[in-house]
Design a protein around this motif. Structure first.
Motif, PDB file in Angstrom:
ATOM      1  N   SER A 244      -5.764  14.014  -3.094  1.00 62.48           N
ATOM      2  CA  SER A 244      -6.303  12.714  -3.536  1.00 62.48           C
ATOM      3  C   SER A 244      -6.212  12.622  -5.057  1.00 62.48           C
ATOM      4  CB  SER A 244      -7.767  12.566  -3.093  1.00 62.48           C
ATOM      5  OG  SER A 244      -8.588  13.517  -3.754  1.00 62.48           O
ATOM      6  N   GLU A 245      -6.315  11.415  -5.571  1.00 62.30           N
ATOM      7  CA  GLU A 245      -6.269  11.195  -7.031  1.00 62.30           C
ATOM      8  C   GLU A 245      -7.705  11.165  -7.566  1.00 62.30           C
ATOM      9  OE1 GLU A 245      -3.343   7.863  -7.769  1.00 62.30           O
ATOM     10  OE2 GLU A 245      -2.288   9.687  -8.329  1.00 62.30           O
ATOM     11  N   HIS A 246      -8.544  10.283  -7.019  1.00 62.85           N
ATOM     12  CA  HIS A 246      -9.960  10.343  -7.369  1.00 62.85           C
ATOM     13  C   HIS A 246     -10.561  11.584  -6.713  1.00 62.85           C
ATOM     14  CE1 HIS A 246      -9.025   6.097  -8.188  1.00 62.85           C
ATOM     15  NE2 HIS A 246      -9.934   6.240  -9.144  1.00 62.85           N
TER      16      HIS A 246
ATOM     17  N   PHE B  40       0.856  -1.180   0.000  1.00 62.01           N
ATOM     18  CA  PHE B  40       0.000   0.000   0.000  1.00 62.01           C
ATOM     19  C   PHE B  40       0.900   1.240   0.000  1.00 62.01           C
ATOM     20  CE2 PHE B  40       0.448   1.596   4.280  1.00 62.01           C
ATOM     21  CZ  PHE B  40       0.475   0.511   5.147  1.00 62.01           C
ATOM     22  N   HIS B  41       0.351   2.338  -0.464  1.00 63.90           N
ATOM     23  CA  HIS B  41       1.081   3.608  -0.563  1.00 63.90           C
ATOM     24  C   HIS B  41       0.061   4.746  -0.535  1.00 63.90           C
ATOM     25  CE1 HIS B  41      -0.120   2.645  -4.682  1.00 63.90           C
ATOM     26  NE2 HIS B  41      -0.290   3.949  -4.790  1.00 63.90           N
ATOM     27  N   PHE B  42       0.579   5.976  -0.513  1.00 59.05           N
ATOM     28  CA  PHE B  42      -0.303   7.142  -0.389  1.00 59.05           C
ATOM     29  C   PHE B  42      -0.014   8.153  -1.505  1.00 59.05           C
ATOM     30  CE2 PHE B  42      -1.798   6.430   4.031  1.00 59.05           C
ATOM     31  CZ  PHE B  42      -0.854   5.524   4.497  1.00 59.05           C
ATOM     32  N   HIS B  43      -0.980   9.048  -1.728  1.00 58.27           N
ATOM     33  CA  HIS B  43      -0.807  10.231  -2.590  1.00 58.27           C
ATOM     34  C   HIS B  43      -1.288  11.423  -1.762  1.00 58.27           C
ATOM     35  CE1 HIS B  43      -0.366   7.677  -6.259  1.00 58.27           C
ATOM     36  NE2 HIS B  43      -1.147   6.871  -5.556  1.00 58.27           N
ATOM     37  N   TRP B  44      -0.603  12.571  -1.868  1.00 59.36           N
ATOM     38  CA  TRP B  44      -1.003  13.725  -1.046  1.00 59.36           C
ATOM     39  C   TRP B  44      -0.591  15.020  -1.744  1.00 59.36           C
ATOM     40  CZ3 TRP B  44       2.785  10.181   0.200  1.00 59.36           C
ATOM     41  CH2 TRP B  44       4.089  10.665   0.256  1.00 59.36           C
TER      42      TRP B  44
ATOM     43  N   LEU C 236      -3.225   1.922 -13.633  1.00 57.39           N
ATOM     44  CA  LEU C 236      -2.248   2.451 -12.686  1.00 57.39           C
ATOM     45  C   LEU C 236      -2.259   3.968 -12.863  1.00 57.39           C
ATOM     46  CD1 LEU C 236       0.801   0.087 -13.375  1.00 57.39           C
ATOM     47  CD2 LEU C 236      -0.939  -0.137 -11.584  1.00 57.39           C
ATOM     48  N   THR C 237      -2.064   4.720 -11.784  1.00 58.91           N
ATOM     49  CA  THR C 237      -2.096   6.182 -11.916  1.00 58.91           C
ATOM     50  C   THR C 237      -0.686   6.773 -12.058  1.00 58.91           C
ATOM     51  OG1 THR C 237      -1.923   6.563  -9.532  1.00 58.91           O
ATOM     52  CG2 THR C 237      -4.165   6.310 -10.461  1.00 58.91           C
ATOM     53  N   THR C 238       0.329   5.881 -12.083  1.00 64.97           N
ATOM     54  CA  THR C 238       1.686   6.345 -12.363  1.00 64.97           C
ATOM     55  C   THR C 238       2.241   5.492 -13.509  1.00 64.97           C
ATOM     56  OG1 THR C 238       2.647   4.756 -10.817  1.00 64.97           O
ATOM     57  CG2 THR C 238       2.139   6.933  -9.937  1.00 64.97           C
TER      58      THR C 238
ATOM     59  N   LEU D 223      -5.178   6.725   0.033  1.00 60.40           N
ATOM     60  CA  LEU D 223      -4.413   5.504   0.337  1.00 60.40           C
ATOM     61  C   LEU D 223      -4.799   4.440  -0.692  1.00 60.40           C
ATOM     62  CD1 LEU D 223      -2.987   3.315   2.115  1.00 60.40           C
ATOM     63  CD2 LEU D 223      -5.008   3.396   3.608  1.00 60.40           C
ATOM     64  N   HIS D 224      -3.812   3.794  -1.284  1.00 61.95           N
ATOM     65  CA  HIS D 224      -4.051   2.719  -2.254  1.00 61.95           C
ATOM     66  C   HIS D 224      -3.498   1.398  -1.737  1.00 61.95           C
ATOM     67  CE1 HIS D 224      -4.337   5.861  -5.711  1.00 61.95           C
ATOM     68  NE2 HIS D 224      -5.492   5.699  -5.075  1.00 61.95           N
ATOM     69  N   LEU D 225      -4.407   0.418  -1.582  1.00 63.11           N
ATOM     70  CA  LEU D 225      -4.001  -0.953  -1.219  1.00 63.11           C
ATOM     71  C   LEU D 225      -4.025  -1.771  -2.506  1.00 63.11           C
ATOM     72  CD1 LEU D 225      -6.226  -0.419   1.732  1.00 63.11           C
ATOM     73  CD2 LEU D 225      -4.089  -1.633   2.199  1.00 63.11           C
TER      74      LEU D 225
END
Ligand SMILES: CC[C@H](CNC(=O)c1ccc(S(N)(=O)=O)cc1)c1ccc2[nH]ccc2c1
Ligand SMILES: [Zn+2]
Length: 260
Positions: free
Chosen positions: A104-106, A92-96, A197-199, A117-119
């Motif tokens: 957030s991404e969404h 899991f990881h985060f975006h901020w 994937l968002t990256t 948070l992405h699991l």
């Protein structure tokens, strides 16, 4: 920025040059419009069997802070909902952002949360490795959880206390006995849609399951993520890790379904 110029830290709008799929038909994240999502009675609840999960390490990969799990068997899986098989928890990881109002991404009706948070799970029934699953249309299942700012989160300190150990890109340290169940909101109601994937490499291999309810963390806790660096210890440039989120992408006719 020199790193941007060097092409190392590319901005999302430039990703299509090297990854043409960035302009694909099922890119993530998206803006979720609740009343346009279709309630699907066939969508069962999602089930998280994390009780025997084994966290291994926490690391800074230059894009985010990542906690990795032992995914050599089905000890921690997500199943149910839109999923035809159990999917194994890998990381899991985060975006901020750099301030509370975005990160957030969404987004939900155009509104951002402070973090997401992405699991990340993969379909080990159909594919032999994560890398193989990561290129298959039903290879990955990512559970997205929004983070709102408010009171301290009672368990997030276990993660934020370890961040000083992984300040620099490429740093890694042991991180045992962490069960991400403590990061779930009270309700597992969700939206689900087919995305990516968002990256980079932006593979269109993700069944997204985004929980409707956020968890609450404090500005202070979120601030600790912002002391991480995009840059490695050996680099003279010190770039704070923030705004590591991709903006919403075109829906291109996709249906977003809602659990009951
Ligand atoms: C195949 C991609 C993978 C690295 N990336 C990921 O695992 C990943 C996972 C989730 C998300 S998100 N934000 O959508 O939840 C974004 C990226 C990956 C794995 C092994 C690799 N070896 C060389 C390159 C390489 C890339
Ligand atoms: Zn992510």
């Amino acid at each position: 920025l020199s790193l941007l110029f060097l092409g190392w830290l590319t901005s999302p709008s430039a990703w299509h040059n090297k990854y043409p799929v960035a302009h694909g038909s099922r890119q993530s994240p998206i803006d979720i419009v609740p009343h346009q999502a279709s309630r699907d009675p066939n969508l069962s609840q999602i089930v998280l069997n994390y009780d025997r999960c084994t966290s291994i390490n926490i690391s800074n990969n230059g894009h985010s802070v990542v906690v990795e799990f032992d995914d050599t068997d089905d000890r921690s899986v997500i199943q149910g909902g839109p999923l035809d098989n159990p999917y194994r928890l890998k990381q899991f990881h985060f975006h901020w952002g750099e301030k509370g109002c975005e990160g957030s991404e969404h987004t939900v009706s155009g509104n951002s949360y402070a973090s997401e948070l992405h699991l990340v799970h993969w379909n080990a029934v159909k594919y032999k490795t994560f890398d193989e699953a990561a290129t298959a249309p039903d290879g990955l299942a990512v559970l997205g959880i929004f983070l709102d700012t408010g009171d301290d989160h009672r368990w997030l300190h276990t993660i934020t206390d370890a961040l000083y150990m992984v300040k620099f890109k490429g740093s890694i340290t042991d991180f045992k006995d962490f069960n991400p169940k403590c990061l779930l909101p009270s309700s597992l109601h969700y939206w689900t849609y087919l995305g990516s994937l968002t990256t980079p490499p932006l593979h269109e291999s993700v069944i997204w399951i985004v929980l409707k309810d956020p968890i609450t963390v404090s500005e202070k806790q979120l601030g600790k993520f912002r002391m991480l660096l995009f840059t490695g210890e050996e680099e003279d440039q010190r770039l704070r890790m923030e705004n590591n989120f991709r903006p919403p992408q075109p829906l291109k006719g996709r249906k977003v379904r809602s659990s009951n």
